[in-house]
Enzyme design. Structure first.
Site, short mmCIF file in Angstrom:
data_model
loop_
_atom_site.label_atom_id
_atom_site.label_comp_id
_atom_site.label_asym_id
_atom_site.label_seq_id
_atom_site.Cartn_x
_atom_site.Cartn_y
_atom_site.Cartn_z
N HIS B 96 -52.36 56.89 43.07
CA HIS B 96 -52.61 56.22 41.80
C HIS B 96 -52.26 54.73 41.90
O HIS B 96 -53.05 53.86 41.54
CB HIS B 96 -51.80 56.87 40.69
CG HIS B 96 -51.66 56.03 39.44
ND1 HIS B 96 -52.71 55.78 38.60
CD2 HIS B 96 -50.59 55.36 38.93
CE1 HIS B 96 -52.29 55.00 37.60
NE2 HIS B 96 -51.01 54.71 37.79
N ASP B 125 -74.09 29.09 43.43
CA ASP B 125 -73.65 30.38 43.97
C ASP B 125 -72.26 30.16 44.53
O ASP B 125 -71.69 29.08 44.37
CB ASP B 125 -74.60 30.86 45.08
CG ASP B 125 -74.57 32.37 45.22
OD1 ASP B 125 -73.48 32.93 45.42
OD2 ASP B 125 -75.64 33.02 45.11
N TYR B 277 -48.30 38.38 41.01
CA TYR B 277 -48.92 37.24 40.32
C TYR B 277 -50.40 37.15 40.60
O TYR B 277 -51.15 36.62 39.78
CB TYR B 277 -48.16 35.95 40.66
CG TYR B 277 -46.77 36.04 40.10
CD1 TYR B 277 -46.59 36.01 38.73
CD2 TYR B 277 -45.67 36.26 40.91
CE1 TYR B 277 -45.34 36.18 38.18
CE2 TYR B 277 -44.42 36.43 40.38
CZ TYR B 277 -44.25 36.39 39.00
OH TYR B 277 -43.02 36.58 38.46
N SER B 288 -56.57 32.14 28.32
CA SER B 288 -56.67 30.73 27.98
C SER B 288 -58.11 30.32 27.67
O SER B 288 -58.33 29.23 27.14
CB SER B 288 -56.14 29.87 29.13
OG SER B 288 -54.82 30.22 29.43
N HIS B 322 -35.65 40.50 44.52
CA HIS B 322 -35.20 41.13 43.28
C HIS B 322 -35.72 42.56 43.16
O HIS B 322 -35.30 43.28 42.27
CB HIS B 322 -35.58 40.28 42.05
CG HIS B 322 -37.05 40.17 41.78
ND1 HIS B 322 -37.64 39.03 41.33
CD2 HIS B 322 -38.06 41.04 41.93
CE1 HIS B 322 -38.93 39.22 41.18
NE2 HIS B 322 -39.21 40.43 41.55
N HIS B 323 -36.62 42.94 44.07
CA HIS B 323 -37.03 44.34 44.12
C HIS B 323 -36.04 45.17 44.92
O HIS B 323 -36.20 46.37 45.03
CB HIS B 323 -38.42 44.47 44.76
CG HIS B 323 -39.50 43.78 43.98
ND1 HIS B 323 -40.23 44.41 43.00
CD2 HIS B 323 -39.96 42.51 44.03
CE1 HIS B 323 -41.11 43.57 42.49
NE2 HIS B 323 -40.96 42.40 43.09
N ARG B 470 -37.67 57.59 38.64
CA ARG B 470 -39.12 57.61 38.80
C ARG B 470 -39.50 58.49 39.98
O ARG B 470 -38.66 58.89 40.77
CB ARG B 470 -39.67 56.19 38.98
CG ARG B 470 -39.14 55.49 40.21
CD ARG B 470 -39.46 54.00 40.22
NE ARG B 470 -40.86 53.75 40.53
CZ ARG B 470 -41.30 52.64 41.13
NH1 ARG B 470 -40.45 51.68 41.50
NH2 ARG B 470 -42.58 52.46 41.38
#
Lengths: 286, 555
Positions: B96, B125, B277, B288, B322-323, B470
């Site tokens: 998934h 193009d 990101y 925007s 930070h993960h 999880r």
């Protein structure tokens, strides 16, 4: 308002064929690795991709010689090549990052240093060193000797750096409309690159058979072959590109004003050269 | 061309020459070999056709990935093993994630880029049309290969979409080599697609359009493409090292030979965080575009939007660990990555406030794209705020690997990125197909989606804070109520996407109200000066662009 028409290339069968053969290649490789039965499919994939690249580039060369490309197309090619090389830089950055992380953090920690020193409990007898002469767990093979950077690797460094210079001479000769000199300098570049690969092969055999330096010989062997192996692969590709450029030089494809194919190949070769200097310093010397 | 575009009649004239007449004329000059017949879609080099292929492919993957998610939600409907075995459950969560990230969200954004970038910058193009065809067709091959692993001996990938070593090396099913090769193919596709996008934006803008005149969707994609080229090769590198560890006995991620499993996580997240990101910056560009249109005001703070996007992209390279707060990092690393992560809240906040300032005292109307865009702003902000909570390293020791994390990143990706993609589809479908999307179906789709998505993911915050881990097929009784709600919400959200499918099919079959060249009253930009549907070939000659008149940054 500009009335000039944009140039848009015609469609082509090569991209979809490239996809088909890359699919064969991936399927063959996976099948070979899992069940040992994919060699034929892998071979078809590799040959097919080679055929497609030949055909695709041949079309581009034909269109370029026919004068179909304008300055804008030329800029697109330049930007495409520059960003492609940047992607290659990041590919090698991952491997250099691996090398530095292992040497600066992972091995000292396994030896009991720093905040993560508890990992030293795994193998209390382990002592960190680089090159890693004995692996933490004795069941993993260790190397018996290390490559002396001041013999074959030094020669290879000189060869590759020189080849970048001879290639630049070839470029200057091309721009000065000295076709014969340009192809002679190119030939010399090819020879230097070829000798580099031969020496690298000799060194590999020596390392594998006499030093016990194999892919399986702990993290030193793994990073050594990862970095030098992918570099060698890139030298081989670069050499193939230069051979094609040499043949195109002999056929008079390039003019002093228009020779982006040559420049793209030269950028790539210089990139491969710079990677080698990094390798020489951080894999062999320090 | 439509008459709903009052100003610039001189430009109107020039454009109808170049767009309508020019297309036909140049079809004879330049596109003589435009493929037709059954091979047409295989051979096409047209950015609109390739854009449509990307979008339809991602829609298919969205449904496949969605069905896998529903298997997960069905199993978690109540405690105890109900429908599937744990081994299979793991394959479902893994597949998934992989399908949604690499097969649905990324290709959807690339499809939007293919369709809209050339129209928004006045290009004929993409810069490298054949490469474009190659980039697209690699994806069906890659994902067929990936999905086929589910049917192989030992099953498909079962180690989570982050494929941490040694779960993905020492303890992995044999099909992992196929998974790696599929990732390589998808990676090649992404890198080449990104190169194409950068070359298009930097090289094919119509004369007079400076970088700071570009619509924000173009800007965000330029920066996203840079991120892709910078980090997809690192992913290629790390899966190659996995392949070597599995098949050739190297010890990159094995401490017994001097390697380090934590090294895998560093390499993966050096790719993985910018990847986050990659999946949200183009969404910022879409919002925007839509918010100013339906607020009938120019975007507030154009330049700050550009700088904020660039700052987010640059910061994304220095926040990856930070993960990994709980993996055993040195204290100084915990602090460094905590502070850099919090810094990202600043440029992101700039964006949210800019959108709100754009709405402030605007003449707002609530057409379908605007509904999705407004829902995006609210829901994405919820995901962003829980991100700030997770950034606090000591607090993360509690949240880590719980459903709180699942809630956080799903809020960013589903009510965030997916809603932005849906907003974009509703916004540009009139341009693509020439008809408005069905208002009735669209309204139903919107409200059911909003209710479904929040019912699915909001309770996960609570089950996570209460400690539910999880990636487990069974759970303790005290989590039962929250999981029941999540499962009901999941099925509601999943099935209501069929309404979107109906909307798309109706538009493709030209059933609906005919749309003029500019179907939205307040929309600005080159794409709205072309007829709807946009003809196959547009802008064979560069359109006129006068910054004082056409630039979104003009004062």
């Amino acid at each position: 308002m500009s009335t000039s028409h944009y140039y848009v290339p015609a469609s082509s069968k090569w991209p979809i064929l490239a996809v088909v053969f890359l699919g064969f290649l991936a399927l063959g490789a996976g099948w070979q690795l899992t069940e040992g039965k994919g060699l034929l499919l892998l071979l078809i994939g590799v040959l097919g991709v080679a055929w497609v690249m030949f055909g695709w580039f041949a079309d581009v060369v034909r269109e370029s010689l026919a004068g179909l490309y304008d300055a804008q197309m030329d800029r697109s090619f330049r930007q495409g090549m520059a960003w492609f090389i940047f992607s290659e830089v990041m590919f090698f950055a991952a491997f250099f990052g691996t090398l530095f992380y292992i040497r600066v953090f992972a091995l000292p920690w396994l030896d009991g240093e720093g905040a993560k020193g508890v990992t030293a409990l795994l193998w209390p007898d382990f002592t960190a060193s680089w090159p890693l002469m004995s692996t933490p767990d004795p069941s993993v093979a260790s190397i018996e000797g290390q490559v002396n950077p001041w013999t074959l690797p030094l020669i290879n460094t000189l060869l590759l750096v020189t080849s970048s210079i001879t290639l630049t001479f070839s470029h200057h000769a091309l721009k000065a409309q000295k076709a014969a000199a340009a192809s002679r300098w190119m030939l010399l570049t090819l020879i230097l690159g070829g000798v580099f690969l031969v020496i690298q092969g000799v060194e590999y055999v020596h390392a594998w058979t006499e030093l016990g330096l194999t892919l399986q010989a702990g993290i030193y062997g793994a990073t050594f072959f990862l970095l030098t192996g992918f570099h060698g692969l890139h030298v081989s590709i670069g050499l193939l590109v230069l051979v094609v450029l040499w043949l195109r030089q002999l056929r008079g494809h390039f003019t002093p004003e228009q020779h982006f194919g040559f420049e793209a190949g030269a950028w790539y070769w210089h990139f491969v050269d710079v990677v080698w200097v990094g390798l020489f310093l951080f894999v062999y010397v320090f | 061309m439509s008459s709903t575009l009052p100003p610039h009649s001189d430009k109107q004239q020039a454009l109808s020459d170049s767009a309508a007449g020019g297309a036909a004329a140049s079809a004879a000059d330049h596109h003589q070999s435009a493929p037709s017949g059954p091979l047409r879609w295989l051979l096409t080099t047209n950015h609109k056709e390739i854009g449509s292929l990307y979008l339809l492919f991602s829609l298919l993957m969205f449904f496949i990935g969605g069905v896998l998610a529903l298997v997960v939600r069905a199993e978690l409907f109540q405690p105890g093993l109900m429908f599937v075995q744990p081994e299979f459950f793991n394959q479902m969560t893994t597949m998934h994630g992989l399908i949604m990230v690499f097969g649905a969200i990324m290709p959807a954004f690339v499809g939007l880029a293919n369709w809209m970038l050339p129209l928004q910058i006045g290009a004929p193009d993409m810069a490298l049309p054949r490469l474009n065809n190659f980039s697209f067709w690699l994806l069906p091959v890659a994902f067929t290969l990936l999905l086929s692993t589910l049917f192989m001996e030992g099953g498909g990938p079962n180690f989570g979409w982050t494929f941490y070593a040694p779960l993905s090396t020492t303890y992995a099913p044999p099909s992992t080599s196929f998974f790696i090769l599929a990732m390589h193919l998808a990676g090649i596709s992404s890198i080449l697609g990104a190169i194409n996008i950068i070359a298009t934006i930097l090289n094919l803008r119509t004369p007079g359009m400076r970088l700071m005149d570009m619509p924000l969707f173009v800007w965000t994609w330029l920066i996203t493409a840079f991120l892709l080229i910078a980090v997809m090769p690192v992913l290629a590198g790390v899966v190659t090292m996995m392949l070597l560890d599995i098949n050739f006995g190297t010890s990159f991620f094995d401490a017994a030979g001097g390697g380090d499993p934590v090294l895998f996580q560093h390499l993966f997240w050096f790719f993985g965080h910018p990847e986050v990101y990659i999946m949200i910056l183009p969404a910022f560009g879409i919002i925007s575009a839509i918010v100013p249109t339906f607020a009938r005001k120019r975007l507030f703070g154009y330049a700050s939007m550009v700088y904020a996007t660039a700052s987010i992209a640059l910061l994304s390279f220095v926040v990856w660990a930070h993960h990994m707060f709980t993996v055993g990092l040195p204290l100084v690393a915990e602090l460094f990555f905590m502070y850099t992560t919090m810094l990202i809240a600043v440029p992101t906040g700039v964006k949210v406030f800019n959108w709100m300032a754009t709405l402030f005292r605007g003449s707002i109307s609530f057409e379908l794209p605007m509904l999705f865009a407004l829902a995006f702003i609210v829901q994405f902000t919820i995901g962003g705020l829980s991100g700030v909570m997770l950034a606090i390293s000591p607090a993360d020791f509690q949240y880590h690997d719980t459903y709180f994390v699942v809630a956080h990143f799903h809020y960013v990706l589903v009510p965030g990125a997916v809603f932005a993609i849906l907003a974009a589809a509703y916004y540009w479908l009139p341009k693509w197909t020439g008809v408005y999307p069905s208002e009735k179906l669209g309204q139903a789709h919107f409200w059911l989606s909003v209710i479904g998505v929040n019912l699915t993911f909001f309770p996960m915050h609570f089950s996570g804070l209460a400690g539910m881990p999880r990636r487990i097929p069974d759970y303790a009784l005290q989590f039962a109520d929250f999981n029941l709600l999540s499962s009901i919400g999941g099925f509601l959200f999943g099935t209501s996407q069929l309404l979107f499918l109906a909307v798309v099919i109706l538009c493709m079959r030209k059933k609906g109200k005919k749309a003029p060249a500019n179907p939205w009253e307040g929309a600005e930009g080159l794409e709205w000066q072309l007829p709807s549907p946009a003809p196959l070939h547009t802008f064979d000659t560069p359109p006129e662009f006068i910054p004082e008149r056409d630039s979104p940054s003009r004062s």
